[in-house]
Design a protein around this motif. Structure first.
Motif, PDB file in Angstrom:
ATOM      1  N   LYS A  15       0.803  -1.218   0.000  1.00  0.00           N
ATOM      2  CA  LYS A  15       0.000   0.000   0.000  1.00  0.00           C
ATOM      3  C   LYS A  15       0.841   1.275   0.000  1.00  0.00           C
ATOM      4  CE  LYS A  15      -1.330   0.624   4.123  1.00  0.00           C
ATOM      5  NZ  LYS A  15      -1.899   0.644   5.468  1.00  0.00           N
ATOM      6  N   ARG A  43      11.189   4.548  12.718  1.00  0.00           N
ATOM      7  CA  ARG A  43      12.106   3.606  12.039  1.00  0.00           C
ATOM      8  C   ARG A  43      13.260   4.418  11.450  1.00  0.00           C
ATOM      9  NH1 ARG A  43       7.006   0.961   9.301  1.00  0.00           N
ATOM     10  NH2 ARG A  43       6.286  -0.344  11.008  1.00  0.00           N
ATOM     11  N   TYR A  52       5.315  10.540   9.886  1.00  0.00           N
ATOM     12  CA  TYR A  52       4.326  10.663  10.958  1.00  0.00           C
ATOM     13  C   TYR A  52       4.747  11.831  11.836  1.00  0.00           C
ATOM     14  CZ  TYR A  52       2.545   5.841  10.313  1.00  0.00           C
ATOM     15  OH  TYR A  52       1.962   4.696   9.815  1.00  0.00           O
ATOM     16  N   GLU A  71     -10.188  10.203  13.863  1.00  0.00           N
ATOM     17  CA  GLU A  71     -10.297   8.807  14.304  1.00  0.00           C
ATOM     18  C   GLU A  71      -8.962   8.443  14.913  1.00  0.00           C
ATOM     19  OE1 GLU A  71      -8.342   6.022  13.040  1.00  0.00           O
ATOM     20  OE2 GLU A  71      -7.192   7.596  12.085  1.00  0.00           O
ATOM     21  N   ALA A  73      -6.795   4.674  16.542  1.00  0.00           N
ATOM     22  CA  ALA A  73      -6.882   3.231  16.771  1.00  0.00           C
ATOM     23  C   ALA A  73      -5.543   2.715  17.285  1.00  0.00           C
ATOM     24  CB  ALA A  73      -7.225   2.521  15.459  1.00  0.00           C
ATOM     25  N   TYR A  80      -2.367   5.249  16.817  1.00  0.00           N
ATOM     26  CA  TYR A  80      -2.291   6.059  15.599  1.00  0.00           C
ATOM     27  C   TYR A  80      -3.540   6.926  15.534  1.00  0.00           C
ATOM     28  CZ  TYR A  80       1.108   2.596  13.895  1.00  0.00           C
ATOM     29  OH  TYR A  80       2.190   1.772  13.749  1.00  0.00           O
ATOM     30  N   GLY A  81      -3.402   8.186  15.144  1.00  0.00           N
ATOM     31  CA  GLY A  81      -4.572   9.049  15.036  1.00  0.00           C
ATOM     32  C   GLY A  81      -4.429  10.049  13.898  1.00  0.00           C
ATOM     33  N   THR A  82      -5.574  10.401  13.296  1.00  0.00           N
ATOM     34  CA  THR A  82      -5.593  11.356  12.179  1.00  0.00           C
ATOM     35  C   THR A  82      -5.959  12.746  12.673  1.00  0.00           C
ATOM     36  OG1 THR A  82      -6.443   9.569  10.791  1.00  0.00           O
ATOM     37  CG2 THR A  82      -6.623  11.792   9.910  1.00  0.00           C
ATOM     38  N   GLU A 100      -4.155   6.989   4.846  1.00  0.00           N
ATOM     39  CA  GLU A 100      -3.686   5.599   4.803  1.00  0.00           C
ATOM     40  C   GLU A 100      -3.905   5.049   6.213  1.00  0.00           C
ATOM     41  OE1 GLU A 100       0.425   5.474   3.594  1.00  0.00           O
ATOM     42  OE2 GLU A 100       0.591   3.392   4.222  1.00  0.00           O
ATOM     43  N   LEU A 101      -4.984   4.321   6.403  1.00  0.00           N
ATOM     44  CA  LEU A 101      -5.371   3.920   7.759  1.00  0.00           C
ATOM     45  C   LEU A 101      -5.541   2.424   7.887  1.00  0.00           C
ATOM     46  CD1 LEU A 101      -8.234   6.514   8.398  1.00  0.00           C
ATOM     47  CD2 LEU A 101      -5.797   6.802   8.814  1.00  0.00           C
ATOM     48  N   ASP A 102      -5.515   1.951   9.120  1.00  0.00           N
ATOM     49  CA  ASP A 102      -5.841   0.554   9.328  1.00  0.00           C
ATOM     50  C   ASP A 102      -7.358   0.422   9.176  1.00  0.00           C
ATOM     51  OD1 ASP A 102      -6.859   1.460  11.874  1.00  0.00           O
ATOM     52  OD2 ASP A 102      -6.718  -0.629  12.492  1.00  0.00           O
TER      53      ASP A 102
HETATM   54  P1  5GP Z   1       3.097   1.454  10.276  1.00  0.00           P
HETATM   55  O1  5GP Z   1       3.429   1.505  11.729  1.00  0.00           O
HETATM   56  O2  5GP Z   1       3.601   0.210   9.622  1.00  0.00           O
HETATM   57  O3  5GP Z   1       3.505   2.711   9.560  1.00  0.00           O
HETATM   58  O4  5GP Z   1       1.521   1.410  10.159  1.00  0.00           O
HETATM   59  C1  5GP Z   1       0.772   0.394  10.777  1.00  0.00           C
HETATM   60  C2  5GP Z   1      -0.696   0.522  10.374  1.00  0.00           C
HETATM   61  O5  5GP Z   1      -1.272   1.712  10.954  1.00  0.00           O
HETATM   62  C3  5GP Z   1      -0.924   0.659   8.877  1.00  0.00           C
HETATM   63  O6  5GP Z   1      -2.033  -0.178   8.534  1.00  0.00           O
HETATM   64  C4  5GP Z   1      -1.282   2.112   8.692  1.00  0.00           C
HETATM   65  O7  5GP Z   1      -2.120   2.313   7.580  1.00  0.00           O
HETATM   66  C5  5GP Z   1      -2.038   2.367   9.974  1.00  0.00           C
HETATM   67  N1  5GP Z   1      -2.151   3.802  10.297  1.00  0.00           N
HETATM   68  C6  5GP Z   1      -1.267   4.789  10.047  1.00  0.00           C
HETATM   69  N2  5GP Z   1      -1.745   5.960  10.498  1.00  0.00           N
HETATM   70  C7  5GP Z   1      -2.961   5.713  11.023  1.00  0.00           C
HETATM   71  C8  5GP Z   1      -3.966   6.530  11.644  1.00  0.00           C
HETATM   72  O8  5GP Z   1      -3.861   7.747  11.794  1.00  0.00           O
HETATM   73  N3  5GP Z   1      -5.078   5.895  12.073  1.00  0.00           N
HETATM   74  C9  5GP Z   1      -5.278   4.555  11.921  1.00  0.00           C
HETATM   75  N4  5GP Z   1      -6.428   4.035  12.358  1.00  0.00           N
HETATM   76  N5  5GP Z   1      -4.364   3.761  11.356  1.00  0.00           N
HETATM   77  C10 5GP Z   1      -3.225   4.325  10.915  1.00  0.00           C
END
Ligand code: 5GP
Length: 204
Positions: A15, A43, A52, A71, A73, A80-82, A100-102
């Motif tokens: 993705k 990372r 982020y 939101e 989660a 993680y939050g938007t 790009e969200l879960d």
């Molecule tokens: P990563 O830590 O690998 O960057 O992301 C882990 C998961 O968290 C991914 O599925 C990504 O899309 C999701 N993610 C990233 N930012 C947010 C957010 O603000 N809210 C939610 N609900 N998921 C998020």
């Protein structure tokens, strides 16, 4: 008002690379990618404020209390939050936003803004997903197993998203994404079949 798109996918589906290429297209000049806040560790290649906003758990909770998030989660043990104000300000400027969200975040956003277009990217098979998770060499064997188990659950929810795109071929998947986001068009008949067949295989 601009349009809001949410893209979700099981971990390892490609993705992030697809979104990166999508945003390199000249047609994306009116489309912005949301930057989330997270409590996870940065990372090595990531930059604060670009990948982020890396914040402490305490600050995250304060922002939750202040209703700063559209939101939020917990994903794989991290929060993680938007940022809400940012998303609303971009949409108000008639620009489009991609988040790009879960999967939990995608459902929350769809509930708040029913006009949101939800996109779910799927791998062609669990074998392929396993291979990709192993190749990126980011996670332990246990973590890979956990992500695969999570993928099975996510697919049973993501199957109902507005657009399903199988990443069996990067350019084809990118083409589907561009058509949907920039041109408001569905996939070709051939791609539509491929998307449906892969989804059915994953749901079997
Ligand atoms: P990563 O830590 O690998 O960057 O992301 C882990 C998961 O968290 C991914 O599925 C990504 O899309 C999701 N993610 C990233 N930012 C947010 C957010 O603000 N809210 C939610 N609900 N998921 C998020």
């Amino acid at each position: 008002m601009g349009k809001l798109f949410v893209i979700s996918a099981p971990s390892g589906t490609g993705k992030t690379s697809l979104i990166k290429s999508l945003l390199e297209d000249p047609m994306s000049s009116n489309t912005k990618l949301g930057i989330s806040c997270t409590t996870r560790e940065k990372r090595p290649k990531e930059k604060d404020g670009i990948s982020y906003f890396f914040i402490s758990e305490e600050e995250f909770k304060e922002r939750v209390n202040n209703k700063n998030f559209l939101e939020y989660a917990e994903v794989f043990g991290n929060l993680y939050g938007t940022p809400k104000d940012w998303v609303l300000s971009i949409l108000a400027k008639d620009e489009n936003v991609i988040l790009e969200l879960d999967i939990q975040g995608a459902l929350q956003v769809k509930e708040t803004f029913p006009n949101t277009q939800t996109i779910f990217i799927i791998p062609p098979s669990y074998e392929d997903l396993t291979k990709r998770l192993e190749q990126r060499a980011q996670d332990s064997t246990e973590e890979i197993q956990r992500r695969l188990n999570e993928a099975r659950k996510e697919i049973t929810i993501g199957k109902d998203f507005d657009q399903i795109i199988v990443n069996n071929n990067f350019d084809d998947a990118l083409g589907d994404l561009k058509k949907f986001i920039f041109l408001d068009e569905g996939p070709s008949k051939k791609r539509s079949e491929a998307n449906k067949n892969s989804l059915n295989l994953l749901l079997d």
